[in-house]
Motif scaffolding. Structure first.
Motif, mmCIF file in Angstrom:
data_model
loop_
_atom_site.group_PDB
_atom_site.id
_atom_site.type_symbol
_atom_site.label_atom_id
_atom_site.label_comp_id
_atom_site.label_asym_id
_atom_site.label_seq_id
_atom_site.Cartn_x
_atom_site.Cartn_y
_atom_site.Cartn_z
ATOM 1 N N ASP A 13 9.410 1.616 -2.574
ATOM 2 C CA ASP A 13 8.522 1.710 -1.408
ATOM 3 C C ASP A 13 7.523 2.846 -1.583
ATOM 4 O O ASP A 13 6.357 2.720 -1.202
ATOM 5 C CB ASP A 13 9.330 1.910 -0.125
ATOM 6 N N ARG A 14 7.962 3.928 -2.153
ATOM 7 C CA ARG A 14 7.072 5.076 -2.380
ATOM 8 C C ARG A 14 5.925 4.683 -3.317
ATOM 9 O O ARG A 14 4.765 5.035 -3.088
ATOM 10 C CB ARG A 14 7.892 6.220 -2.973
ATOM 11 N N PHE A 16 4.830 1.553 -3.827
ATOM 12 C CA PHE A 16 3.984 0.583 -3.127
ATOM 13 C C PHE A 16 3.044 1.278 -2.148
ATOM 14 O O PHE A 16 1.864 0.947 -2.058
ATOM 15 C CB PHE A 16 4.839 -0.446 -2.372
ATOM 16 N N GLU A 17 3.570 2.237 -1.399
ATOM 17 C CA GLU A 17 2.734 2.956 -0.427
ATOM 18 C C GLU A 17 1.635 3.748 -1.141
ATOM 19 O O GLU A 17 0.493 3.816 -0.663
ATOM 20 C CB GLU A 17 3.609 3.867 0.431
ATOM 21 N N ALA A 18 1.965 4.330 -2.281
ATOM 22 C CA ALA A 18 0.958 5.054 -3.064
ATOM 23 C C ALA A 18 -0.134 4.100 -3.541
ATOM 24 O O ALA A 18 -1.325 4.411 -3.469
ATOM 25 C CB ALA A 18 1.623 5.750 -4.256
ATOM 26 N N GLU A 20 -1.034 1.302 -2.137
ATOM 27 C CA GLU A 20 -1.843 0.901 -0.988
ATOM 28 C C GLU A 20 -2.858 1.979 -0.629
ATOM 29 O O GLU A 20 -4.002 1.668 -0.294
ATOM 30 C CB GLU A 20 -0.942 0.574 0.204
ATOM 31 N N ARG A 21 -2.462 3.234 -0.701
ATOM 32 C CA ARG A 21 -3.412 4.323 -0.423
ATOM 33 C C ARG A 21 -4.543 4.311 -1.445
ATOM 34 O O ARG A 21 -5.714 4.466 -1.087
ATOM 35 C CB ARG A 21 -2.696 5.683 -0.427
ATOM 36 N N ALA A 40 2.002 8.901 -5.995
ATOM 37 C CA ALA A 40 3.348 8.939 -5.407
ATOM 38 C C ALA A 40 4.042 10.271 -5.660
ATOM 39 O O ALA A 40 5.074 10.558 -5.056
ATOM 40 C CB ALA A 40 4.192 7.796 -5.974
ATOM 41 N N LEU A 61 3.800 -5.909 -5.301
ATOM 42 C CA LEU A 61 2.969 -5.255 -4.287
ATOM 43 C C LEU A 61 2.300 -6.297 -3.390
ATOM 44 O O LEU A 61 2.332 -6.195 -2.156
ATOM 45 C CB LEU A 61 1.917 -4.381 -4.978
ATOM 46 N N ARG A 64 4.906 -8.220 -1.335
ATOM 47 C CA ARG A 64 5.363 -7.362 -0.233
ATOM 48 C C ARG A 64 4.380 -7.441 0.927
ATOM 49 O O ARG A 64 4.770 -7.535 2.085
ATOM 50 C CB ARG A 64 5.487 -5.924 -0.734
ATOM 51 N N ARG A 65 3.077 -7.396 0.619
ATOM 52 C CA ARG A 65 2.068 -7.490 1.663
ATOM 53 C C ARG A 65 2.189 -8.823 2.400
ATOM 54 O O ARG A 65 2.115 -8.884 3.626
ATOM 55 C CB ARG A 65 0.684 -7.317 1.046
ATOM 56 N N HIS A 100 -6.813 -3.361 4.055
ATOM 57 C CA HIS A 100 -6.662 -3.490 2.607
ATOM 58 C C HIS A 100 -6.749 -4.928 2.115
ATOM 59 O O HIS A 100 -6.620 -5.162 0.916
ATOM 60 C CB HIS A 100 -5.323 -2.894 2.158
#
Length: 196
Positions: A13-14, A16-18, A20-21, A40, A61, A64-65, A100
């Motif tokens: 998750d970390r 994936f979130e990175a 996305e940013r 990340a 990724l 997941r979206r 996004h």
């Protein structure tokens, strides 16, 4: 940075979130394994400890979206009877065009190996546009049962029109072009206001 050999909680998750940013800030061209792990705050090789290669990471990724979008769309039938049908459909459709969306679409198209993995996952039953379309149709049928939508309406066709338009707008988004949200609002308004 995490020390070598120390487990990181929720590393996927970390990452994936990175990613996305990075997508939001710099677009799909900036997305590399090194950039993702740097964003990340973890070791450079960590991504490859969890994914066979970068294309597998990108596929996960994007999938997941779609899972998140499908889960949000599943909540749409519970909105039946609240606000107007047009307002509910607009809110549901605009969720597909989140900040996004165009970057995710460009990312999937730019990496054929990731795209092939995404297509295979959808064939295996992962949520995709068809799941989202089914939730929109279920919402419209719920409105029909409440008498807020004529029984003669083809809920499947209306759901397809909205979801397909959102997908088209995502796939054709260009920097500096007109806001796709306005075009989607216009479509929903036109569908809601048309005469039998």
């Amino acid at each position: 940075m995490s020390p070598r050999g120390v487990a990181i909680e929720g590393v996927r998750d970390r990452l994936f979130e990175a990613a996305e940013r990075l997508l939001a800030r710099e677009g799909p061209g900036a997305l590399t394994s090194r950039a993702v792990t740097g964003e990340a705050g973890c070791a450079k090789g960590l991504l490859h400890n969890h994914f066979a290669d970068f294309d597998e990471f990108v596929a996960h990724l994007v999938l997941r979206r779609f899972r998140l979008l499908a889960a949000a769309a599943e909540a749409l039938p519970a909105q039946a009877g609240l606000r107007t049908v047009a307002e509910n459909m607009t809110a549901g459709a605009l969720a597909l065009l989140d900040a996004h969306g165009p970057a995710f679409a460009a990312l999937a198209l730019a990496r054929p190996a990731a795209s092939a993995r995404i297509q295979e996952a959808w064939r295996q039953g992962e949520p995709g546009l068809d799941s989202i379309e089914a939730s929109f149709a279920a919402y419209l049928r719920a409105e029909q049962h409440l008498g807020r939508l004529p029984e003669t309406e083809d809920c499947g066709a209306l759901a397809l029109a909205v979801v397909a338009t959102a997908h088209h707008l995502l796939m054709t988004a260009r920097p500096g072009a007109a806001d796709p949200r306005e075009r989607l609002r216009g479509l929903v308004a036109a569908l809601a206001n048309r005469k039998e």
